[in-house]
Design an enzyme around this catalytic site. Structure first.
Site, PDB file in Angstrom:
ATOM      1  N   GLU A 175       0.752  -1.287  -0.195  1.00 32.13           N
ATOM      2  CA  GLU A 175       0.505  -0.089  -0.028  1.00 32.13           C
ATOM      3  C   GLU A 175       0.856   1.318  -0.405  1.00 32.13           C
ATOM      4  O   GLU A 175       0.562   2.556   1.140  1.00 32.13           O
ATOM      5  CB  GLU A 175      -0.756   0.205   0.857  1.00 32.13           C
ATOM      6  CG  GLU A 175      -2.058  -1.383   1.074  1.00 32.13           C
ATOM      7  CD  GLU A 175      -2.787  -0.540   2.355  1.00 32.13           C
ATOM      8  OE1 GLU A 175      -2.483  -0.349   3.371  1.00 32.13           O
ATOM      9  OE2 GLU A 175      -3.928  -2.046   2.330  1.00 32.13           O
ATOM     10  N   GLU A 381      -5.080  -8.952   0.837  1.00 32.44           N
ATOM     11  CA  GLU A 381      -5.288  -8.103   2.225  1.00 32.44           C
ATOM     12  C   GLU A 381      -7.085  -7.848   1.774  1.00 32.44           C
ATOM     13  O   GLU A 381      -7.447  -7.212   0.382  1.00 32.44           O
ATOM     14  CB  GLU A 381      -4.969  -7.060   2.853  1.00 32.44           C
ATOM     15  CG  GLU A 381      -3.800  -6.887   3.861  1.00 32.44           C
ATOM     16  CD  GLU A 381      -3.491  -6.183   4.136  1.00 32.44           C
ATOM     17  OE1 GLU A 381      -4.647  -4.796   4.185  1.00 32.44           O
ATOM     18  OE2 GLU A 381      -1.997  -5.644   4.010  1.00 32.44           O
TER      19      GLU A 381
END
Ligand code: IFM
Length: 480
Positions: A175, A381
């Site tokens: 991320e 995720e």
């Protein structure tokens, strides 16, 4: 030939037999042992120890003590029946100052973890960077500085030399949007800086760090190793179909998604992103040859998804909605998008306040796969925080979490049957853990952790997910 032709689906809601069923964690969120065996502070140690930055002053000093309890945690995964585990390496543990030689004890910890996983038949998926920059590198300027990208590639080489013989799956960054824009733009994440130009410089140097790290990994690893990057891609939806709202969605897609996909996969920053941010920077920090260095062949694109992003256009000076997470905050994490307001769709929400919408995961996977048809995807995720209630016997029955995961796995299955090449799913998270600025107040774990005793107890969602993992068949939670 499409992916579904090569990877047959035998029955409705059956997943491919080689599908990865995993859970994910990150070093600072679970390890603890913050000052042991040569580890020095990362930016998250500094940030969490700074009053007012993290809920009730929580820190990762002890976290859930995975550093000392990793064997128990691998045992839990093994009992559940998971076949993969995604974890991150703490840069400060293996190369404390972010420069120079590695600390053997730090590497030994990860080697022992990997060996324990392999012995249990669980495939390790290693992430090099999940937000915990060594503090010394931040003191030298952090990600807005080019040198940090170079240091990252050296660190990647160190970890590859140490673990390349036993780890097949490698991810460079987790991320990077959060690192660049929450860390240097809105300042709600470490290191807590609030400068939009720095956030764009950080974004570029994260891209560059990714490209240089992939080169370092390819040079050090056996040829069959699988390399990926984990992006929290935003499924951006305009509030209305007006041209203005659609343009708001385009802006967020540019600075949320294409700022990474463009250089990493297409070798260029999107023209509209450069135009949207031209009043902030001329992007002269991008040097000749950089975008070629960023664009490296990848084996997988890893996608993190939780909730869709709903936006509208607002006139200059107009009020923005309050109930938006961080999108509309004083220091915006969205450079070039001052005219964009963020909204939350009505309906069911998790304990984070995030709307639950699995259809957006399906749309996201379909869109990314259409744009990059030769690049397999993995969900690195997905999961949800809820207010868990502990029964008198210590058990946690969490049907909302199981329902959330079920709905999102249905979306993945739908994408698979359409021919989208999805190779696996990693539930966030294996354990309750340190949820960044929320401290321990938000629980994402499939396994409950009692923060007083550090005792682990699989929640009912974990037992359900384990059965899905073992059988490869998706059945409704608690239907039997
Ligand atoms: O806990 C985080 C994780 O570290 C990165 N992705 C989102 C999760 C939930 O907020």
């Amino acid at each position: 030939m499409t992916a579904s032709e090569t990877r047959p689906l035998t029955a409705i809601r059956s997943f491919p037999s080689d599908f990865l069923w995993g859970a994910a964690t990150a070093a600072y969120q679970i390890e603890g042992a913050a000052a042991e065996d040569g580890r020095t502070p990362s930016i998250w140690d500094t940030f969490s120890h700074t009053p007012g930055k993290v809920f009730e002053g929580h820190t990762g000093d002890v976290a859930v003590d995975h550093y000392h309890r990793f064997r128990e945690d691998v045992g839990i995964m093994s009992e559940l029946g998971l076949n993969a585990y995604r974890f991150s390496v703490s840069w400060s543990r293996v190369q404390p100052t972010g420069r120079g030689p590695a600390v053997q004890k730090g590497l030994d910890f990860y080697r022992a973890l990997v060996d324990e996983l392999l012995a249990a038949g669980i495939e390790p998926a290693l992430t090099l960077y999940h937000w915990d920059l060594p503090q010394e590198l931040e003191d030298a300027g952090g990600w807005p500085e080019r040198a940090t990208a170079e240091r990252f590639a050296e660190y990647a080489g160190i970890v590859a030399d140490a673990l390349g013989d036993r780890v097949t799956r490698w991810t460079t960054l987790n991320e990077p949007w959060c690192t660049a824009f929450l860390g240097y733009g809105s300042g709600v994440h470490a290191p807590g800086r609030t400068d939009q130009v720095d956030s764009l410089r950080a974004a570029h140097h994260l891209n560059l760090g990714h490209g240089l790290a992939v080169q370092a990994l390819r040079a050090a690893l056996p040829a069959d190793r699988q390399l990926a990057v984990s992006l929290n891609l935003h499924e951006v939806r305009p509030l209305t179909d007006s041209a203005e709202d659609r343009d708001a969605a385009r802006r967020i897609d540019a600075v949320g998604n294409r700022i990474w996909l463009g250089p990493m996969l297409d070798g260029a920053y999107p023209e509209d992103l450069l135009a949207d941010t031209a009043h902030l920077t001329d992007w002269s920090f991008v040097r000749d040859g950089d975008t070629a260095a960023v664009r490296q062949p990848l084996d997988l694109l890893a996608v993190n998804y939780y909730t869709p992003t709903l936006v509208s256009h607002v006139a200059e000076g107009a009020e923005k909605p309050q109930d938006d997470g961080h999108g509309n905050s004083e220091h915006s994490p969205w450079p070039g998008a001052d005219s964009v307001a963020f909204h939350r769709a009505p309906g069911e929400r998790t304990a984070m306040g995030w709307p639950v919408d699995a259809s957006a995961l399906y749309d996201l996977l379909s869109r990314v796969s259409a744009a990059y048809p030769d690049l397999p995807l993995v969900i690195s995720e997905n999961g949800a925080a809820y207010e868990d209630e502990v029964g008198e016997d210590g058990s946690v029955h969490d049907p909302e979490r199981a329902a959330y995961v079920h709905a999102h796995l249905e979306a993945v299955h739908r994408a698979l049957t359409d021919g989208v090449d999805v190779r696996g799913y990693f539930l966030w998270s294996l354990l309750d853990n340190f949820e960044w600025a929320y401290g321990y107040a938000k629980r994402f774990g499939a396994v409950r952790v009692d923060y007083d005793t550090l005792e682990r107890t699989p929640k009912s969602s974990a037992l359900w997910y384990g059965r899905v993992a073992r059988t490869g068949e998706l059945h409704a939670p608690f239907s039997d």
